[in-house]
Write a protein that holds these residues in place. Structure first.
Motif, PDB file in Angstrom:
ATOM      1  N   LEU A  71       0.831  -1.204   0.000  1.00  0.00           N
ATOM      2  CA  LEU A  71       0.000   0.000   0.000  1.00  0.00           C
ATOM      3  C   LEU A  71       0.862   1.249   0.000  1.00  0.00           C
ATOM      4  N   GLU A  72       2.028   1.191   0.600  1.00  0.00           N
ATOM      5  CA  GLU A  72       2.940   2.330   0.567  1.00  0.00           C
ATOM      6  C   GLU A  72       3.331   2.647  -0.875  1.00  0.00           C
ATOM      7  N   SER A  73       3.632   1.593  -1.653  1.00  0.00           N
ATOM      8  CA  SER A  73       3.983   1.787  -3.055  1.00  0.00           C
ATOM      9  C   SER A  73       2.793   2.291  -3.856  1.00  0.00           C
ATOM     10  N   VAL A  74       1.593   1.803  -3.567  1.00  0.00           N
ATOM     11  CA  VAL A  74       0.396   2.262  -4.259  1.00  0.00           C
ATOM     12  C   VAL A  74       0.199   3.763  -4.033  1.00  0.00           C
ATOM     13  N   HIS A  75       0.360   4.210  -2.783  1.00  0.00           N
ATOM     14  CA  HIS A  75       0.229   5.641  -2.484  1.00  0.00           C
ATOM     15  C   HIS A  75       1.306   6.442  -3.200  1.00  0.00           C
ATOM     16  N   ALA A  76       2.536   5.927  -3.221  1.00  0.00           N
ATOM     17  CA  ALA A  76       3.621   6.641  -3.886  1.00  0.00           C
ATOM     18  C   ALA A  76       3.378   6.725  -5.385  1.00  0.00           C
ATOM     19  N   ALA A  77       2.878   5.641  -5.976  1.00  0.00           N
ATOM     20  CA  ALA A  77       2.592   5.638  -7.414  1.00  0.00           C
ATOM     21  C   ALA A  77       1.479   6.624  -7.738  1.00  0.00           C
ATOM     22  N   GLN A 103       1.242 -16.997   0.378  1.00  0.00           N
ATOM     23  CA  GLN A 103       2.147 -15.889   0.672  1.00  0.00           C
ATOM     24  C   GLN A 103       1.304 -14.707   1.080  1.00  0.00           C
ATOM     25  N   THR A 104       1.948 -13.708   1.661  1.00  0.00           N
ATOM     26  CA  THR A 104       1.234 -12.489   2.025  1.00  0.00           C
ATOM     27  C   THR A 104       1.927 -11.284   1.402  1.00  0.00           C
ATOM     28  N   THR A 105       1.168 -10.208   1.256  1.00  0.00           N
ATOM     29  CA  THR A 105       1.722  -8.949   0.787  1.00  0.00           C
ATOM     30  C   THR A 105       2.481  -8.289   1.937  1.00  0.00           C
ATOM     31  N   ARG A 106       3.089  -7.157   1.657  1.00  0.00           N
ATOM     32  CA  ARG A 106       3.834  -6.448   2.705  1.00  0.00           C
ATOM     33  C   ARG A 106       2.916  -5.963   3.825  1.00  0.00           C
ATOM     34  N   ASP A 107       1.635  -5.860   3.521  1.00  0.00           N
ATOM     35  CA  ASP A 107       0.665  -5.410   4.526  1.00  0.00           C
ATOM     36  C   ASP A 107      -0.056  -6.560   5.197  1.00  0.00           C
ATOM     37  N   GLY A 108       0.369  -7.792   4.891  1.00  0.00           N
ATOM     38  CA  GLY A 108      -0.197  -8.960   5.560  1.00  0.00           C
ATOM     39  C   GLY A 108      -1.426  -9.553   4.908  1.00  0.00           C
ATOM     40  N   PHE A 109      -1.786  -9.119   3.708  1.00  0.00           N
ATOM     41  CA  PHE A 109      -2.937  -9.678   3.006  1.00  0.00           C
ATOM     42  C   PHE A 109      -2.514 -10.931   2.231  1.00  0.00           C
ATOM     43  N   GLN A 112      -2.894 -13.186  -3.445  1.00  0.00           N
ATOM     44  CA  GLN A 112      -3.762 -13.038  -4.613  1.00  0.00           C
ATOM     45  C   GLN A 112      -4.866 -12.009  -4.359  1.00  0.00           C
ATOM     46  N   PHE A 113      -5.483 -12.066  -3.198  1.00  0.00           N
ATOM     47  CA  PHE A 113      -6.519 -11.105  -2.846  1.00  0.00           C
ATOM     48  C   PHE A 113      -5.919  -9.706  -2.706  1.00  0.00           C
ATOM     49  N   GLY A 114      -4.755  -9.636  -2.083  1.00  0.00           N
ATOM     50  CA  GLY A 114      -4.101  -8.347  -1.867  1.00  0.00           C
ATOM     51  C   GLY A 114      -3.646  -7.684  -3.149  1.00  0.00           C
ATOM     52  N   THR A 115      -3.099  -8.480  -4.070  1.00  0.00           N
ATOM     53  CA  THR A 115      -2.600  -7.932  -5.333  1.00  0.00           C
ATOM     54  C   THR A 115      -3.724  -7.664  -6.318  1.00  0.00           C
TER      55      THR A 115
END
Length: 304
Positions: A71-77, A103-109, A112-115
Motif C-alpha cells: 500500500l505504501e507503493s500504491v500511495h507513492a505511485a 504468501q502475504t503482501t507487505r501489509d499482511g494480506f 492473490q486477494f491483496g494484489t
C-alpha cells in the motif's frame, strides 16, 4: 461483426494508465493504445523491465513504479501520477497473480486477494478524482473465468489464514474484481462522466500460468493449443471495454468462443454470485477498512 483491433478509435489526447503492462496482456493493451495515439503509462513493479517494454512500443510511453503488494507503493505511485498527469482518461487494472503458494503482501494480506483486488481498489480510489472530470473516462478491471471456481467471498476468512487453497483464493480475488466493478459503477452513475467496466481474456498464453499446480501442468499442456489464444487476442476484451463507444458502465466483456476460452470480444455475463448487491457493498466496506482508502463517490441510492 467481429470486433478487432481495427475498431479501436483514435486515442489522441487521452492518457491511459495500465498496471502490469511490461508483459503479456498488459503489454499488448499498452502497445495498441499507444499506436492509436494515447499517452500510455506502464505502471509496473520492475521499472527496468518496464523501460525495456516501453522501448518496444511506438508512441508516447512512460513508466511508473507500482508494487500492488505494498500500500505504501500504491500511495507513492498515485502521488507520482498525480504530479505528472492532471487528468486520466483510462485506468486499466490489469496486473495480477494466479495460483501462487500461500504468501502475504507487505501489509499482511493473502497475496492473490491483496494484489488482484485490494491493490487495485486502493489505486483506483486514489486516482479517481483525476478521472471524474473527464467525459468518457473509464476504469477497466480485468477479471477471469476463474471467478466462477469455488465462487465466494470468504468474509469469515478473507486472508485464508485457517486453510489455504490456491485455486479458491484466485477465484475469490477475481470474483472481487467483478463485485468491485459493479459497485463502483453504481457509485459513478450519478456523476455521468466515468464508467466502470470489466473484461476477461479467456484462456491466454501468458506468464500468469507459471504457478499452476503440478497436477494440472500435463493436462493443461495438452489442452492449451486447442483452447487457448495468444496474448494479442486475449487483450482484445480489455481494449474493447476501454475504447468501444458503445460500451456501458457495469458491462463485462470476454471472448465469444466455447466457454469463453478464446475468440472475439463480446458482452458476457458473470456468475450469479457476482451480482449479489449485499456482498458487493460488504466487500467495498471491508476493502476500505483494509486499505484505508476512501473514494470520492458515495454509496449509490436505491434509485441508482
Amino acid at each position: 461483426m467481429k470486433w478487432t483491433e481495427q475498431q479501436i478509435p483514435r486515442q489522441d489526447g487521452r492518457v491511459a494508465v495500465i498496471t502490469g503492462a511490461n508483459t503479456g496482456l498488459g503489454f499488448e493493451t499498452a502497445r495498441r493504445l499507444a499506436e492509436r495515439g494515447a499517452s500510455v503509462v506502464l505502471a509496473v513493479r520492475d521499472t527496468a523491465k518496464g523501460k525495456l517494454a516501453a522501448a518496444r512500443i511506438n508512441g508516447d510511453v512512460s513508466v511508473q513504479e507500482l508494487d500492488l503488494t505494498s500500500l505504501e507503493s500504491v500511495h507513492a505511485a498515485a502521488a507520482g501520477l498525480r504530479a505528472t498527469h492532471p487528468r486520466i482518461d483510462l485506468l486499466i487494472n490489469n496486473a495480477g497473480v494466479m495460483y501462487t503458494p500461500r504468501q502475504t503482501t507487505r501489509d499482511g494480506f493473502e497475496l492473490q486477494f491483496g494484489t488482484n483486488h485490494l491493490g487495485h481498489f486502493a489505486l483506483t480510489g486514489l486516482l479517481l478524482d483525476l478521472l471524474l472530470p473527464v467525459p468518457g473516462s473509464r476504469v477497466v478491471t480485468v477479471s477471469s473465468t476463474g471467478h466462477r471456481i469455488r465462487a465466494a467471498i470468504h468474509f469469515d476468512d478473507l486472508q485464508w489464514e485457517r486453510s489455504y487453497a490456491r485455486i479458491g483464493a484466485y477465484g475469490q480475488s477475481k470474483l472481487a474484481n467483478l463485485m468491485f466493478t459493479y459497485e463502483l459503477q453504481r457509485r459513478l452513475a450519478a456523476h455521468g462522466t466515468t464508467a466502470a467496466v470489466a473484461a476477461h481474456p479467456g484462456i491466454s498464453n501468458t506468464e500468469l500460468v507459471r504457478n499452476i499446480p503440478p497436477a494440472m501442468r500435463r493436462p493443461v499442456s495438452w489442452l492449451a493449443p486447442l483452447i487457448s489464444q495468444p496474448a494479442t487476442a486475449g487483450a482484445l476484451p480489455t481494449l474493447r471495454a476501454a475504447t468501444d463507444p458503445s460500451v456501458l458502465g457495469g458491462q463485462y466483456y470476454g471472448p465469444d468462443g466455447l466457454v469463453e476460452g478464446r475468440g472475439y470480444p463480446k458482452l458476457v455475463t458473470s456468475s450469479p454470485e457476482s451480482y449479489d448487491l449485499n456482498a458487493q457493498e460488504r466487500l467495498w466496506a471491508v476493502s476500505e477498512d483494509l486499505t484505508g482508502v476512501r473514494f470520492p463517490v458515495g454509496r449509490a441510492t436505491a434509485a441508482a
